[in-house]
Design a protein around this motif. Structure first.
Motif, PDB file in Angstrom:
ATOM      1  N   LEU A 197       0.831  -1.207   0.000  1.00 48.50           N
ATOM      2  CA  LEU A 197       0.000   0.000   0.000  1.00 48.50           C
ATOM      3  C   LEU A 197       0.861   1.252   0.000  1.00 48.50           C
ATOM      4  O   LEU A 197       0.622   2.192  -0.765  1.00 48.50           O
ATOM      5  CB  LEU A 197      -0.929  -0.021   1.214  1.00 48.50           C
ATOM      6  N   TYR A 198       1.895   1.270   0.861  1.00 47.46           N
ATOM      7  CA  TYR A 198       2.793   2.435   0.923  1.00 47.46           C
ATOM      8  C   TYR A 198       3.561   2.614  -0.390  1.00 47.46           C
ATOM      9  O   TYR A 198       3.717   3.739  -0.880  1.00 47.46           O
ATOM     10  CB  TYR A 198       3.787   2.278   2.079  1.00 47.46           C
ATOM     11  N   TRP A 241      -6.264   6.287   3.011  1.00 46.68           N
ATOM     12  CA  TRP A 241      -6.140   5.073   3.814  1.00 46.68           C
ATOM     13  C   TRP A 241      -4.879   5.133   4.675  1.00 46.68           C
ATOM     14  O   TRP A 241      -4.920   4.880   5.892  1.00 46.68           O
ATOM     15  CB  TRP A 241      -6.105   3.876   2.870  1.00 46.68           C
ATOM     16  N   ILE A 242      -3.780   5.485   4.051  1.00 44.77           N
ATOM     17  CA  ILE A 242      -2.526   5.565   4.807  1.00 44.77           C
ATOM     18  C   ILE A 242      -2.601   6.675   5.859  1.00 44.77           C
ATOM     19  O   ILE A 242      -2.130   6.504   6.992  1.00 44.77           O
ATOM     20  CB  ILE A 242      -1.350   5.820   3.843  1.00 44.77           C
ATOM     21  N   PHE A 291      -7.674  17.649   3.173  1.00 45.14           N
ATOM     22  CA  PHE A 291      -8.165  17.840   1.807  1.00 45.14           C
ATOM     23  C   PHE A 291      -8.190  16.552   0.979  1.00 45.14           C
ATOM     24  O   PHE A 291      -8.465  16.597  -0.210  1.00 45.14           O
ATOM     25  CB  PHE A 291      -7.304  18.883   1.087  1.00 45.14           C
ATOM     26  N   GLY A 292      -7.885  15.420   1.616  1.00 42.66           N
ATOM     27  CA  GLY A 292      -7.846  14.179   0.865  1.00 42.66           C
ATOM     28  C   GLY A 292      -9.201  13.770   0.308  1.00 42.66           C
ATOM     29  O   GLY A 292      -9.303  13.288  -0.822  1.00 42.66           O
ATOM     30  N   LEU A 340      -5.146   7.773   7.522  1.00 44.24           N
ATOM     31  CA  LEU A 340      -5.912   7.335   8.686  1.00 44.24           C
ATOM     32  C   LEU A 340      -5.170   6.251   9.469  1.00 44.24           C
ATOM     33  O   LEU A 340      -5.229   6.200  10.714  1.00 44.24           O
ATOM     34  CB  LEU A 340      -7.281   6.822   8.231  1.00 44.24           C
ATOM     35  N   LEU A 341      -4.458   5.364   8.739  1.00 42.99           N
ATOM     36  CA  LEU A 341      -3.683   4.331   9.427  1.00 42.99           C
ATOM     37  C   LEU A 341      -2.588   4.927  10.299  1.00 42.99           C
ATOM     38  O   LEU A 341      -2.323   4.456  11.419  1.00 42.99           O
ATOM     39  CB  LEU A 341      -3.061   3.382   8.396  1.00 42.99           C
ATOM     40  N   ARG A 342      -1.934   5.978   9.793  1.00 42.36           N
ATOM     41  CA  ARG A 342      -0.785   6.551  10.487  1.00 42.36           C
ATOM     42  C   ARG A 342      -1.161   7.607  11.512  1.00 42.36           C
ATOM     43  O   ARG A 342      -0.310   8.059  12.274  1.00 42.36           O
ATOM     44  CB  ARG A 342       0.168   7.168   9.463  1.00 42.36           C
ATOM     45  N   TRP A 343      -2.412   8.016  11.522  1.00 48.19           N
ATOM     46  CA  TRP A 343      -2.854   9.037  12.476  1.00 48.19           C
ATOM     47  C   TRP A 343      -3.087   8.385  13.837  1.00 48.19           C
ATOM     48  O   TRP A 343      -3.861   7.451  13.976  1.00 48.19           O
ATOM     49  CB  TRP A 343      -4.136   9.686  11.961  1.00 48.19           C
TER      50      TRP A 343
END
Length: 520
Positions: free
Chosen positions: A9-10, A257-258, A290-291, A260-263
């Motif tokens: 994903l990254y 997605w990333i 702004f995503g 939210l995962l990293r937040w």
């Protein structure tokens, strides 16, 4: 286990961003220009100002007689062969095959422009002699441009011939296919006006001025990826836009997605919710802020191409059109026209089988007059409402409403152009597709047809991409502030991605160079 799907994903987001973030930045930047800069076109007001008044007092042929002078070989096809190549115009019996017969003036001569069904270029017939006129040459086109410009802009212009062309940056629209090749002239005035004259009909079909040409490079040319070298191949251009938009949707979705995962929703004491520093921190914050609007804008941009024909056509069928017209266009029903005053356009139509002329005056006023020898019955809302159920005879009529103002489903940004008149009748059916029709009671015609899918598509495309939301547009400059703010937020997000991607590429190049030096 998590690492097995997180790393792809990254990597997907990283390399998609390196390729696409520059396109995102250009789309956001150019989108602001497009809010206020339109692509060059000959507007209704400009066209009416430049047209000569229709003077058919010297004419001897009625529309049906003019059509009778044509043969199938007189029509040049545009693009692939179509059924217009087998038009049944022999013996003058072309009523069901002719799409339009329009009176026009060319340098004092009364003419008829005859448009066949299909993709044939129109032909012009002299209303006095019945001669089928050849294509317009450069000298005649120059005189037409001078006549148009003197009336539209004043003075005594001397148009300067530039070239005869199939297409250029400002004439790529398929709506001009019927007029190609085009003769291009410069007026050499202070505005830098240029006029395009049709070689098939002799009409001025497009104009542009210097300022709008300059501003359209950072506007429509950039936003639509519209360089002439690409746009002259419409299928390849459409594929390119589809692929870039779809890939952009994947980039935006993976970034959300990333993000939210990293937040870190509950960070440890003394730690930040954002696990990045420097420019990556701002990219993460921008993506969270702004995503979503970036995702909706790029996906709605893809929908502008109508991929897979998801948005069905909105045109009524010929059978539905004849509910009010009563018959197909029949040029032989019209007597020799006589126009007076400042009438500059005339369109033949039928209402309940009667021939009518729709006349447009120079000031934009539209009226109906009888086209035959018998005084006609003019359209009215009650008569159209009484026949509305025949539009879908197998479905039950739900209701009929009279609209006196625009709403979220019947509207235009430019009411002065006359494409969306008011008032209109909205006819709704309780069929499986939830079909609606909008009827023009002043002219006795169907304006459009829509289904549940069309109206959903209106929100997914126009609503999300242009923010065509009536409540917001009626409160300008609130609409301007909102769209510009989100555009600049998306631009900043994209530019951080460009810089991060550039740094990543440079870092990779340095590592590769160091590896080569160490092995050497």
């Amino acid at each position: 286990m998590q690492l097995k799907w997180k790393r792809p994903l990254y990597l997907l987001h990283r390399w998609a961003g390196i390729v696409l973030c520059a396109f995102f930045a250009l789309w956001f930047f150019s989108g602001v220009f497009m809010m206020y800069v339109e692509f060059p076109q000959l507007t209704r007001q400009e066209r009416l100002a430049g047209l000569p008044a229709l003077d058919f007092h010297a004419a001897t042929l009625h529309p049906g007689a003019a059509v009778a002078r044509l043969r199938a070989a007189d029509f040049d096809t545009v693009g692939s062969p179509s059924r217009n190549q087998t038009l049944a115009v022999e013996n003058g019996d072309a009523a069901v095959e002719v799409g339009a017969v329009t009176p026009l003036m060319r340098l004092g001569r009364p003419l008829y422009r005859v448009q066949a069904h299909g993709q044939a270029q129109p032909r012009v017939v002299d209303a006095r002699s019945g001669a089928v006129l050849p294509r317009v040459g450069v000298d005649e086109a120059g005189a037409i441009a001078a006549d148009f410009a003197a009336r539209a802009y004043g003075g005594a212009p001397q148009p300067r011939y530039l070239q005869t062309l199939q297409t250029d940056q400002w004439a790529v629209s398929s709506s001009l296919n019927a007029h190609r090749p085009l003769h291009l002239f410069a007026l050499d005035d202070a505005a830098g006006t240029e006029l395009y004259v049709s070689s098939s009909t002799g009409e001025v079909v497009r104009d542009s001025v210097r300022v709008e040409r300059w501003l359209n490079y950072p506007a429509a040319v950039t936003h639509w990826l519209y360089p002439t070298a690409i746009r002259r191949y419409p299928d390849a251009w459409a594929w390119m836009v589809d692929i870039l938009s779809a890939a952009g949707g994947v980039l935006a979705l993976s970034g959300l997605w990333i993000g939210l995962l990293r937040w870190k929703r509950r960070p440890r004491p003394g730690k930040s919710s954002i696990p990045y520093k420097g420019l990556m921190r701002w990219h993460h914050i921008g993506g969270l802020a702004f995503g979503m609007v970036t995702l909706t804008w790029v996906i709605s941009g893809l929908l502008s191409m109508n991929p897979g024909k998801l948005n069905p056509p909105r045109s009524p069928s010929p059978e539905q059109q004849q509910v009010f017209s009563g018959k197909p266009l029949t040029p032989g029903d019209f007597s020799l026209p006589r126009f007076d005053g400042d009438v500059v356009e005339a369109e033949p139509l039928h209402y309940f089988g009667q021939p009518l002329w729709q006349l447009t005056h120079r000031d934009g006023r539209v009226e109906l007059r009888g086209g035959g020898d018998v005084p006609p019955t003019l359209p009215d809302a009650a008569a159209m409402q009484a026949r509305a159920a025949l539009l879908l005879p197998d479905a039950s009529l739900q209701d009929v409403q009279m609209l006196s103002r625009y709403d979220d489903y019947y509207y235009t940004r430019h009411p002065e152009r006359g494409s969306h008149p008011l008032p209109v009748l909205r006819v709704r059916f309780a069929d499986a597709a939830a079909t609606w029709f909008h009827l023009d009671p002043a002219r006795g015609r169907i304006l459009d047809r829509s289904t549940r899918i069309n109206r959903l598509y209106r929100w997914l495309y126009n609503g999300l991409h242009s923010w065509d939301i009536r409540w917001l547009r009626e409160r300008r400059p609130l609409w301007d502030i909102a769209v510009i703010s989100f555009s600049f937020g998306g631009f900043a997000l994209s530019m951080t991605g460009v810089v991060i991607g550039w740094r990543r590429l440079r870092m990779g190049a340095r590592r590769q160079q160091s590896s080569l030096q160490s092995t050497g």
